[in-house]
Design a protein around this motif. Structure first.
Motif, PDB file in Angstrom:
ATOM      1  N   ILE A 119       0.903  -1.065  -0.025  1.00  0.00           N
ATOM      2  CA  ILE A 119       0.222  -0.068   0.165  1.00  0.00           C
ATOM      3  C   ILE A 119       0.962   1.172  -0.137  1.00  0.00           C
ATOM      4  N   SER A 120       0.244   2.328  -0.148  1.00  0.00           N
ATOM      5  CA  SER A 120       1.044   3.625  -0.172  1.00  0.00           C
ATOM      6  C   SER A 120       1.133   4.268   1.402  1.00  0.00           C
ATOM      7  N   VAL A 121       2.302   5.149   1.610  1.00  0.00           N
ATOM      8  CA  VAL A 121       2.361   5.618   2.856  1.00  0.00           C
ATOM      9  C   VAL A 121       1.124   6.286   3.393  1.00  0.00           C
ATOM     10  N   ASN A 122       0.432   6.928   2.142  1.00  0.00           N
ATOM     11  CA  ASN A 122      -0.779   7.625   2.457  1.00  0.00           C
ATOM     12  C   ASN A 122      -1.869   6.805   2.990  1.00  0.00           C
ATOM     13  N   THR A 123      -2.023   5.697   2.337  1.00  0.00           N
ATOM     14  CA  THR A 123      -2.928   4.514   2.638  1.00  0.00           C
ATOM     15  C   THR A 123      -2.814   4.259   4.386  1.00  0.00           C
ATOM     16  N   LEU A 124      -1.521   3.889   4.605  1.00  0.00           N
ATOM     17  CA  LEU A 124      -1.061   3.499   5.883  1.00  0.00           C
ATOM     18  C   LEU A 124      -1.484   4.693   6.971  1.00  0.00           C
ATOM     19  N   LYS A 125      -1.121   5.704   6.562  1.00  0.00           N
ATOM     20  CA  LYS A 125      -1.736   6.912   7.567  1.00  0.00           C
ATOM     21  C   LYS A 125      -3.077   7.012   7.796  1.00  0.00           C
ATOM     22  N   ASP A 126      -3.765   6.653   6.695  1.00  0.00           N
ATOM     23  CA  ASP A 126      -5.218   6.598   6.690  1.00  0.00           C
ATOM     24  C   ASP A 126      -5.771   5.503   7.710  1.00  0.00           C
ATOM     25  N   TRP A 127      -4.964   4.339   7.458  1.00  0.00           N
ATOM     26  CA  TRP A 127      -5.313   3.422   8.187  1.00  0.00           C
ATOM     27  C   TRP A 127      -5.414   3.735   9.909  1.00  0.00           C
ATOM     28  N   VAL A 128      -4.154   4.582  10.132  1.00  0.00           N
ATOM     29  CA  VAL A 128      -3.930   4.913  11.593  1.00  0.00           C
ATOM     30  C   VAL A 128      -5.254   5.870  12.058  1.00  0.00           C
ATOM     31  N   THR A 129      -5.672   6.748  11.098  1.00  0.00           N
ATOM     32  CA  THR A 129      -6.878   7.241  11.526  1.00  0.00           C
ATOM     33  C   THR A 129      -7.946   6.600  11.810  1.00  0.00           C
ATOM     34  N   HIS A 130      -8.146   5.491  11.415  1.00  0.00           N
ATOM     35  CA  HIS A 130      -9.118   4.553  11.534  1.00  0.00           C
ATOM     36  C   HIS A 130      -8.895   3.218  12.558  1.00  0.00           C
TER      37      HIS A 130
END
Length: 87
Positions: free
Chosen positions: A48-59
């Motif tokens: 996944i992209s780093v941005n997707t990983l960051k989005d996962w963290v918000t969830h």
């Protein structure tokens, strides 16, 4: 085929199977040994992209924040987090 040839083939097959098992175990051990990784490597691991990983963290995806500000991730913890959404 003679008994000697059959024995040699059986021995060779057994050795190949043992080597394969050892290699599989070594790969598994190496994966577990490097469970805590930086953001970039975590994203690469999950493809996944780093941005997707960051989005996962918000969830709610677990992350490790050190006092220095460095962010690390446990691949095992993220696997468990992802599996919690499995139906």
């Amino acid at each position: 085929m003679s008994k000697v040839e059959r024995s040699l083939l059986d021995w060779q097959k057994e050795n190949v199977e043992n080597c394969f098992t050892m290699i599989k175990q070594a790969i598994e051990d190496a994966r577990e040994e490097h469970d805590i990784v930086k953001q970039k490597y975590c994203a690469e691991y999950f493809d996944i992209s780093v941005n997707t990983l960051k989005d996962w963290v918000t969830h709610g995806c677990p992350e490790i924040r050190l006092d220095s500000g460095m962010v690390l991730y446990s691949k095992r913890a993220i696997h468990e987090w992802l599996l919690s959404f499995q139906q």
